[in-house]
Scaffold this active site. Structure first.
Site, PDB file in Angstrom:
ATOM      1  N   VAL A 132       6.737   5.436  -6.236  1.00 45.25           N
ATOM      2  CA  VAL A 132       5.446   6.152  -6.193  1.00 45.25           C
ATOM      3  C   VAL A 132       5.400   7.243  -5.127  1.00 45.25           C
ATOM      4  O   VAL A 132       4.512   8.095  -5.149  1.00 45.25           O
ATOM      5  CB  VAL A 132       4.247   5.190  -5.972  1.00 45.25           C
ATOM      6  N   ASN A 155      -2.272   1.105  -6.666  1.00 42.55           N
ATOM      7  CA  ASN A 155      -2.124  -0.203  -6.024  1.00 42.55           C
ATOM      8  C   ASN A 155      -0.828  -0.371  -5.254  1.00 42.55           C
ATOM      9  O   ASN A 155      -0.764  -1.168  -4.319  1.00 42.55           O
ATOM     10  CB  ASN A 155      -2.248  -1.287  -7.097  1.00 42.55           C
ATOM     11  N   SER A 188      -6.862  -1.649   2.640  1.00 43.83           N
ATOM     12  CA  SER A 188      -6.649  -2.978   3.217  1.00 43.83           C
ATOM     13  C   SER A 188      -7.693  -3.236   4.296  1.00 43.83           C
ATOM     14  O   SER A 188      -8.189  -2.292   4.929  1.00 43.83           O
ATOM     15  CB  SER A 188      -5.256  -3.056   3.853  1.00 43.83           C
ATOM     16  N   TYR A 225       0.996   0.984   8.763  1.00 38.69           N
ATOM     17  CA  TYR A 225       0.321   0.536   7.536  1.00 38.69           C
ATOM     18  C   TYR A 225      -1.185   0.765   7.664  1.00 38.69           C
ATOM     19  O   TYR A 225      -1.830   1.292   6.752  1.00 38.69           O
ATOM     20  CB  TYR A 225       0.663  -0.936   7.342  1.00 38.69           C
ATOM     21  N   ALA A 226      -1.739   0.373   8.828  1.00 37.03           N
ATOM     22  CA  ALA A 226      -3.187   0.567   9.040  1.00 37.03           C
ATOM     23  C   ALA A 226      -3.544   2.048   8.954  1.00 37.03           C
ATOM     24  O   ALA A 226      -4.591   2.417   8.407  1.00 37.03           O
ATOM     25  CB  ALA A 226      -3.598  -0.005  10.394  1.00 37.03           C
ATOM     26  N   LYS A 245      -3.446   3.055   5.255  1.00 34.28           N
ATOM     27  CA  LYS A 245      -4.560   2.462   4.502  1.00 34.28           C
ATOM     28  C   LYS A 245      -5.906   3.072   4.918  1.00 34.28           C
ATOM     29  O   LYS A 245      -6.819   3.199   4.096  1.00 34.28           O
ATOM     30  CB  LYS A 245      -4.568   0.940   4.699  1.00 34.28           C
ATOM     31  N   ILE A 265      -4.633 -12.034   0.740  1.00 35.56           N
ATOM     32  CA  ILE A 265      -4.555 -12.400  -0.676  1.00 35.56           C
ATOM     33  C   ILE A 265      -3.192 -13.036  -0.921  1.00 35.56           C
ATOM     34  O   ILE A 265      -2.168 -12.498  -0.478  1.00 35.56           O
ATOM     35  CB  ILE A 265      -4.707 -11.154  -1.584  1.00 35.56           C
TER      36      ILE A 265
END
Ligand SMILES: NC(=O)c1ccc[n+]([C@@H]2O[C@H](COP(=O)([O-])OP(=O)(O)OC[C@H]3O[C@@H](n4cnc5c(N)ncnc54)[C@H](O)[C@@H]3O)[C@@H](O)[C@H]2O)c1
Length: 252
Positions: A63, A89, A141, A158-159, A162, A190
C-alpha cells in the site's frame, strides 16, 4: 430499476480487522476488492466473501506504492464500473523508540500507515465523484490520541502516522464534501495477529481487569460493525470524525 451493486476496496483485507470489515461489507451486499501483501490469506478471505454471494477481487500489493493504488483503482473500476467505499485499513506496528529507530524505519512506518491513505484516497476519490457519492473510512489508532503506552508494540513513529490520519480525515472531509464522507476509527486493543504476540499477551488480561471499562479487549467485529455503518448507512450526517472503539480504555 434495481440498484447497482456497490463496490468497496479494503486495504490490508487479508486478515485481522481488514478481513472483518471486508466480510461485514459483503454481508451488507457490497462486492469487495482486497489489497494486501499476504496472497494465501487473501485467497482464503476471497473464498469467504464469495461464500456470502458477493464478488471479490484480490490485489497483491504494497500500500505504500502510489502507482499501484492508481492501477488497482483502474482495475476495480474496469471490472465493476464503480468505487463507492474505501477502507484504508492496512497498517503495521513500529516498536522502536526515538533513540533506536533508523531514518528508513521511520519513513517506512509513515509510508505504510499514513501515505497509504493518501495513495488510495487520491486514486479512489475522483471515481467516487463520478458516482456522485463515496465513503472513506481510515484506520487510525488509540495511540494517535494517547501517545501509546510504555513497552507497547507501537511507539512514536506509529502514533505520528496514526495522528496524521486524523488530520487528513478532517481536511479531506471538508475538501471532498458534501458527497464524499470521510471518517476515521481509533481502535484500542483488538485481538488480532498484530496485537497477539505483544500487548494482548503481556497486558491484555491485566488491562481487561483494571483498565477497560467494558472489561475485555476488543474483537475484530467490534471494529467492523462501526466501519460498515459509516460505509453504508443511509442517510448519514457524519463526516470528519474519529471514533474511538476501545471499550473505554482508561489506563492508556
Ligand atoms: N489490533 C489492534 O489492537 C489495533 C489497534 C489500533 C489500530 N489498529 C490498526 O488496525 C489496522 C489493522 O490491524 P490488525 O490488528 O488487523 O493487523 P494485522 O497485522 O492482523 O492485519 C494488517 C493487514 O495489513 C496488511 N499489510 C500490512 N502492511 C501492508 C502493506 N505495506 N501493504 C499491503 N498490506 C499490508 C497485512 O498483511 C495484514 O493483512 C492497522 O492499521 C492497525 O494499525 C490495530
Amino acid at each position: 430499476m434495481t440498484e447497482p451493486t456497490r463496490v468497496a476496496i479494503v486495504t490490508g483485507g487479508a486478515r485481522g480487522i481488514g478481513r472483518g470489515c471486508a466480510l461485514e461489507l459483503a454481508r451488507r451486499g457490497l462486492d469487495v476488492a482486497l489489497v494486501d501483501l499476504l496472497a494465501p490469506e487473501m485467497v482464503r478471505t476471497k473464498g469467504e466473501i464469495e461464500a456470502l454471494g458477493r464478488r471479490c477481487l484480490t490485489f497483491e500489493a504494497d500500500v505504500a506504492e502510489f502507482a499501484r493504488a492508481e492501477e488497482i483503482a483502474t482495475a476495480v473500476e474496469a471490472a465493476w464500473g464503480r468505487i463507492d467505499v474505501l477502507v484504508n485499513n492496512a497498517g503495521k506496528a513500529q516498536p522502536k523508540g526515538i533513540l533506536e529507530i533508523a531514518e528508513e524505519e521511520f519513513d517506512r512506518t509513515i509510508a505504510i500507515n499514513l501515505k497509504s491513505c493518501f495513495n488510495y484516497i487520491r486514486a479512489c476519490a475522483p471515481r467516487m465523484q463520478k458516482v456522485g457519492a463515496g465513503r472513506i473510512v481510515s484506520m487510525s489508532s488509540l495511540n494517535a490520541i494517547s501517545g501509546g503506552v510504555t513497552a507497547a508494540v507501537s511507539r512514536f513513529a506509529y502514533a505520528s502516522a496514526k495522528a496524521g490520519i486524523l488530520g487528513m480525515t478532517r481536511a479531506l472531509a471538508k475538501e471532498l464534501g458534501p458527497n464524499i464522507l470521510v471518517n476515521a476509527i481509533c481502535p484500542g486493543l483488538i485481538q488480532t495477529e498484530l496485537a497477539k504476540n505483544h500487548v494482548i499477551v503481556e497486558r491484555g488480561a491485566e488491562l481487561a481487569r483494571n483498565g477497560i471499562a467494558l472489561g475485555r479487549v476488543g474483537t475484530v467485529d467490534d471494529v467492523a460493525q462501526i466501519v460498515a455503518f459509516l460505509a453504508t448507512s443511509e442517510p448519514c450526517f457524519i463526516s470528519g470524525q474519529e471514533f474511538v472503539v476501545d471499550g473505554f480504555q482508561y489506563h492508556r
